[in-house]
Design a protein around this motif. Structure first.
Motif, PDB file in Angstrom:
ATOM      1  N   HIS A  25       0.815  -1.217   0.000  1.00 37.92           N
ATOM      2  CA  HIS A  25       0.000   0.000   0.000  1.00 37.92           C
ATOM      3  C   HIS A  25       0.853   1.274   0.000  1.00 37.92           C
ATOM      4  O   HIS A  25       0.361   2.341   0.390  1.00 37.92           O
ATOM      5  CB  HIS A  25      -0.932   0.007   1.213  1.00 37.92           C
ATOM      6  N   VAL A  26       2.099   1.186  -0.456  1.00 37.38           N
ATOM      7  CA  VAL A  26       2.927   2.398  -0.476  1.00 37.38           C
ATOM      8  C   VAL A  26       2.306   3.452  -1.392  1.00 37.38           C
ATOM      9  O   VAL A  26       1.628   3.133  -2.374  1.00 37.38           O
ATOM     10  CB  VAL A  26       4.380   2.103  -0.927  1.00 37.38           C
ATOM     11  N   SER A  27       2.566   4.708  -1.062  1.00 35.96           N
ATOM     12  CA  SER A  27       2.013   5.812  -1.852  1.00 35.96           C
ATOM     13  C   SER A  27       2.740   6.001  -3.166  1.00 35.96           C
ATOM     14  O   SER A  27       2.207   6.590  -4.103  1.00 35.96           O
ATOM     15  CB  SER A  27       2.085   7.111  -1.043  1.00 35.96           C
ATOM     16  N   GLY A  28       3.975   5.529  -3.227  1.00 38.70           N
ATOM     17  CA  GLY A  28       4.745   5.670  -4.452  1.00 38.70           C
ATOM     18  C   GLY A  28       6.213   5.440  -4.195  1.00 38.70           C
ATOM     19  O   GLY A  28       6.633   5.120  -3.078  1.00 38.70           O
ATOM     20  N   PHE A 130       3.162  17.322  -3.559  1.00 41.49           N
ATOM     21  CA  PHE A 130       2.608  16.785  -2.326  1.00 41.49           C
ATOM     22  C   PHE A 130       1.982  15.432  -2.666  1.00 41.49           C
ATOM     23  O   PHE A 130       1.066  15.355  -3.483  1.00 41.49           O
ATOM     24  CB  PHE A 130       1.563  17.726  -1.724  1.00 41.49           C
ATOM     25  N   ILE A 131       2.487  14.387  -2.047  1.00 39.35           N
ATOM     26  CA  ILE A 131       2.082  13.019  -2.380  1.00 39.35           C
ATOM     27  C   ILE A 131       1.224  12.483  -1.244  1.00 39.35           C
ATOM     28  O   ILE A 131       1.700  12.354  -0.107  1.00 39.35           O
ATOM     29  CB  ILE A 131       3.315  12.128  -2.589  1.00 39.35           C
ATOM     30  N   PRO A 132      -0.054  12.165  -1.486  1.00 37.33           N
ATOM     31  CA  PRO A 132      -0.924  11.687  -0.417  1.00 37.33           C
ATOM     32  C   PRO A 132      -0.455  10.351   0.147  1.00 37.33           C
ATOM     33  O   PRO A 132       0.012   9.477  -0.588  1.00 37.33           O
ATOM     34  CB  PRO A 132      -2.292  11.530  -1.104  1.00 37.33           C
ATOM     35  N   CYS A 133      -0.559  10.211   1.455  1.00 32.06           N
ATOM     36  CA  CYS A 133      -0.256   8.926   2.097  1.00 32.06           C
ATOM     37  C   CYS A 133      -1.443   7.982   1.924  1.00 32.06           C
ATOM     38  O   CYS A 133      -2.603   8.382   2.090  1.00 32.06           O
ATOM     39  CB  CYS A 133       0.004   9.119   3.588  1.00 32.06           C
ATOM     40  N   ASN A 134      -1.161   6.725   1.605  1.00 31.46           N
ATOM     41  CA  ASN A 134      -2.211   5.729   1.463  1.00 31.46           C
ATOM     42  C   ASN A 134      -2.496   5.041   2.792  1.00 31.46           C
ATOM     43  O   ASN A 134      -1.608   4.879   3.634  1.00 31.46           O
ATOM     44  CB  ASN A 134      -1.808   4.659   0.449  1.00 31.46           C
ATOM     45  N   GLY A 142      -6.302  11.252   2.996  1.00 32.86           N
ATOM     46  CA  GLY A 142      -6.873  12.594   2.983  1.00 32.86           C
ATOM     47  C   GLY A 142      -6.343  13.529   4.036  1.00 32.86           C
ATOM     48  O   GLY A 142      -6.725  14.696   4.091  1.00 32.86           O
ATOM     49  N   LYS A 143      -5.446  13.046   4.893  1.00 31.51           N
ATOM     50  CA  LYS A 143      -4.950  13.870   5.985  1.00 31.51           C
ATOM     51  C   LYS A 143      -3.439  14.079   5.944  1.00 31.51           C
ATOM     52  O   LYS A 143      -2.941  15.091   6.424  1.00 31.51           O
ATOM     53  CB  LYS A 143      -5.331  13.235   7.327  1.00 31.51           C
ATOM     54  N   SER A 144      -2.720  13.106   5.420  1.00 30.26           N
ATOM     55  CA  SER A 144      -1.265  13.131   5.501  1.00 30.26           C
ATOM     56  C   SER A 144      -0.641  13.135   4.111  1.00 30.26           C
ATOM     57  O   SER A 144      -1.168  12.511   3.182  1.00 30.26           O
ATOM     58  CB  SER A 144      -0.755  11.924   6.299  1.00 30.26           C
ATOM     59  N   PHE A 145       0.507  13.802   4.012  1.00 27.80           N
ATOM     60  CA  PHE A 145       1.178  13.947   2.725  1.00 27.80           C
ATOM     61  C   PHE A 145       2.692  13.866   2.899  1.00 27.80           C
ATOM     62  O   PHE A 145       3.230  14.195   3.952  1.00 27.80           O
ATOM     63  CB  PHE A 145       0.830  15.294   2.080  1.00 27.80           C
ATOM     64  N   PHE A 146       3.345  13.427   1.843  1.00 27.30           N
ATOM     65  CA  PHE A 146       4.788  13.562   1.723  1.00 27.30           C
ATOM     66  C   PHE A 146       5.062  14.776   0.830  1.00 27.30           C
ATOM     67  O   PHE A 146       4.335  15.011  -0.130  1.00 27.30           O
ATOM     68  CB  PHE A 146       5.413  12.322   1.065  1.00 27.30           C
ATOM     69  N   TYR A 147       6.115  15.494   1.140  1.00 25.69           N
ATOM     70  CA  TYR A 147       6.543  16.605   0.300  1.00 25.69           C
ATOM     71  C   TYR A 147       7.789  16.178  -0.466  1.00 25.69           C
ATOM     72  O   TYR A 147       8.798  15.769   0.138  1.00 25.69           O
ATOM     73  CB  TYR A 147       6.857  17.841   1.147  1.00 25.69           C
ATOM     74  N   LEU A 148       7.738  16.244  -1.794  1.00 26.50           N
ATOM     75  CA  LEU A 148       8.890  15.972  -2.642  1.00 26.50           C
ATOM     76  C   LEU A 148       9.349  17.298  -3.231  1.00 26.50           C
ATOM     77  O   LEU A 148       8.575  17.986  -3.904  1.00 26.50           O
ATOM     78  CB  LEU A 148       8.534  14.985  -3.752  1.00 26.50           C
ATOM     79  N   SER A 149      10.601  17.653  -2.997  1.00 30.91           N
ATOM     80  CA  SER A 149      11.069  18.985  -3.389  1.00 30.91           C
ATOM     81  C   SER A 149      11.266  19.106  -4.889  1.00 30.91           C
ATOM     82  O   SER A 149      11.316  18.117  -5.624  1.00 30.91           O
ATOM     83  CB  SER A 149      12.399  19.295  -2.684  1.00 30.91           C
ATOM     84  N   GLY A 150      11.406  20.343  -5.316  1.00 31.48           N
ATOM     85  CA  GLY A 150      11.917  20.638  -6.641  1.00 31.48           C
ATOM     86  C   GLY A 150      13.425  20.840  -6.532  1.00 31.48           C
ATOM     87  O   GLY A 150      14.070  20.284  -5.628  1.00 31.48           O
TER      88      GLY A 150
END
Length: 315
Positions: A25-28, A130-134, A142-150
Motif C-alpha cells: 500500500h505504499v504511496s509511491g 505533495f504526495i498523499p499517504c495511502n 486525505g490527511k497526511s502527505f509527503f513533500y517531494l522537493s523541486g
C-alpha cells in the motif's frame, strides 16, 4: 513511501522479505537523483509491490468469498506512481585516479522500464509535489502527505557539489563536468507537534542547503494557509502562532561527507545542524563525519543509520 531503492533489486527485495515488510500500500516511489546506486533497485521494488498486492487481493477474496469459484475472483494490482525527472536518466560518470576517461556509472531505469514493471512514470521536472499517504486499503487517507522537493537552491558557501562528476552531453557527444547534480530532490514530512523530518539521500546539494530549503518551503506553505484562514475569519492569534518558524525535528540520509576533499567542510556542516534534535547519518556520510556528529551531540541525538534499523517518532 519508498525513497530510493539501492543499486541491486534482488538485495532490496530480499531485505524487504526478511524484515517482513508489507509494501503493498505504499504511496509511491521517489528517486532522489540519477545515480545507479540509488535507482538500480526500482524495477524490482515495483515487482515486489505488485506481488504483495496480488497476494493481499487473494487473501481479501478468500475472506470475502461467497459462492464464487476462485477462478472468477479478480486480482487487480494498481500501478505505483514513480516520481522522477528526465534529468535523472542521463548518463553519468565519475573520474577515478589513473584513468584517462571518466568511468561511466550504471544506468537508471527508463520511463518504459518503469511502466513495464508495473509503475506509472511521473515526470516531476523542476516542480515540487505533495504526495498523499495511502491507508492499508491503498486509498489516500486525505490527511497526511509527503513533500517531494523541486530543485534545491545552493546557499552555503562551502557546499559546492560533487567533485569529479560528469554528465554526458548527447549533442556534443562528450562528457562534461557536472558538480551541481541539479536533478537532486529531498523528501519531507511534517510530524505534528514536533516538526519536519527531512529525508535526503546523497545530499550532493549539501545537507545544510537541504535543511534550509525545507524550512523555507514549509514556512511559506504555512504562511499561505494562515492568510487563507484570516481571509475566512480564522483566529488571528492562532494564525500568528502557526506562522512561526517550522522547526526541523530530524534529518535522515546520506550527507556525502566521505572522502578527503570533504573533510574541510565537516566542522561547518556539524555546526550548522546544531538546531536539529535528531541526526541520522548513513550511506555516504563517512566515518569521520559520523564521529564528528557523535562527538558534538552525543548518541542521544545522533543515530547512525543501518540496513534493517527501524526508527519511530510519534507526534
Amino acid at each position: 513511501m519508498i525513497f530510493d531503492a539501492g543499486p541491486y533489486g534482488p538485495t532490496l527485495v530480499q531485505n524487504i522479505q526478511k524484515l517482513n515488510r508489507n509494501i503493498s500500500h505504499v504511496s509511491g516511489i521517489a528517486l532522489s537523483h540519477g545515480h545507479f546506486d540509488h535507482a538500480g533497485g526500482i524495477v524490482d521494488a515495483l515487482g515486489e509491490i505488485s506481488r504483495q498486492q496480488r497476494q493481499q487481493q487473494e487473501k481479501d477474496n478468500d475472506n470475502n468469498s461467497d459462492n464464487e469459484s476462485k477462478k472468477e475472483k479478480r486480482i487487480m494490482p494498481h500501478a505505483i506512481p514513480t516520481y522522477m525527472n528526465q534529468d535523472q536518466i542521463v548518463k553519468r560518470a565519475i573520474q577515478v585516479p589513473f584513468s584517462p576517461e571518466p568511468m561511466p556509472l550504471g544506468p537508471v531505469p527508463t520511463p518504459d522500464e518503469i511502466v513495464n514493471a508495473g509503475g506509472t512514470f511521473v515526470d516531476t521536472g523542476t516542480k515540487e509535489y505533495f504526495i498523499p499517504c495511502n491507508d492499508i486499503h491503498h486509498r489516500p487517507n486525505g490527511k497526511s502527505f509527503f513533500y517531494l522537493s523541486g530543485e534545491i537552491p545552493r546557499v552555503t558557501p562551502y557546499e559546492t557539489g560533487l567533485n569529479y562528476h560528469y554528465t554526458y552531453d548527447t549533442n556534443e557527444e562528450k562528457w562534461k563536468v557536472d558538480t551541481l547534480v541539479k536533478d537532486e530532490r529531498f523528501l519531507a514530512v511534517y510530524l505534528k507537534h514536533k516538526g519536519l523530518i527531512v529525508f535526503s539521500s546523497c545530499s550532493h546539494a549539501g545537507i545544510v542547503n537541504v535543511v534550509k530549503h525545507a524550512t523555507d518551503k514549509f514556512n511559506a506553505i504555512i504562511k499561505v494557509d494562515d492568510d487563507h484562514d484570516n481571509n475566512n475569519g480564522g483566529n488571528v492569534e492562532e494564525s500568528l502562532a502557526a506562522s512561526m518558524t517550522v522547526p526541523v525535528y530530524a534529518v535522515v540520509g546520506g550527507f556525502h561527507l566521505s572522502g578527503r576533499d570533504k573533510d574541510p567542510i565537516i566542522p561547518d556542516t556539524v555546526s550548522d545542524l546544531k538546531h536539529v534534535p535528531y541526526i541520522v547519518p548513513g550511506h555516504c556520510t563517512g566515518f569521520r563525519a559520523v564521529n564528528a556528529f557523535l562527538n558534538a551531540y552525543g548518541d542521544d541525538r545522533v543515530i547512525p543509520a543501518a540496513t534493517g534499523k527501524v526508527i519511530t517518532w510519534k507526534s
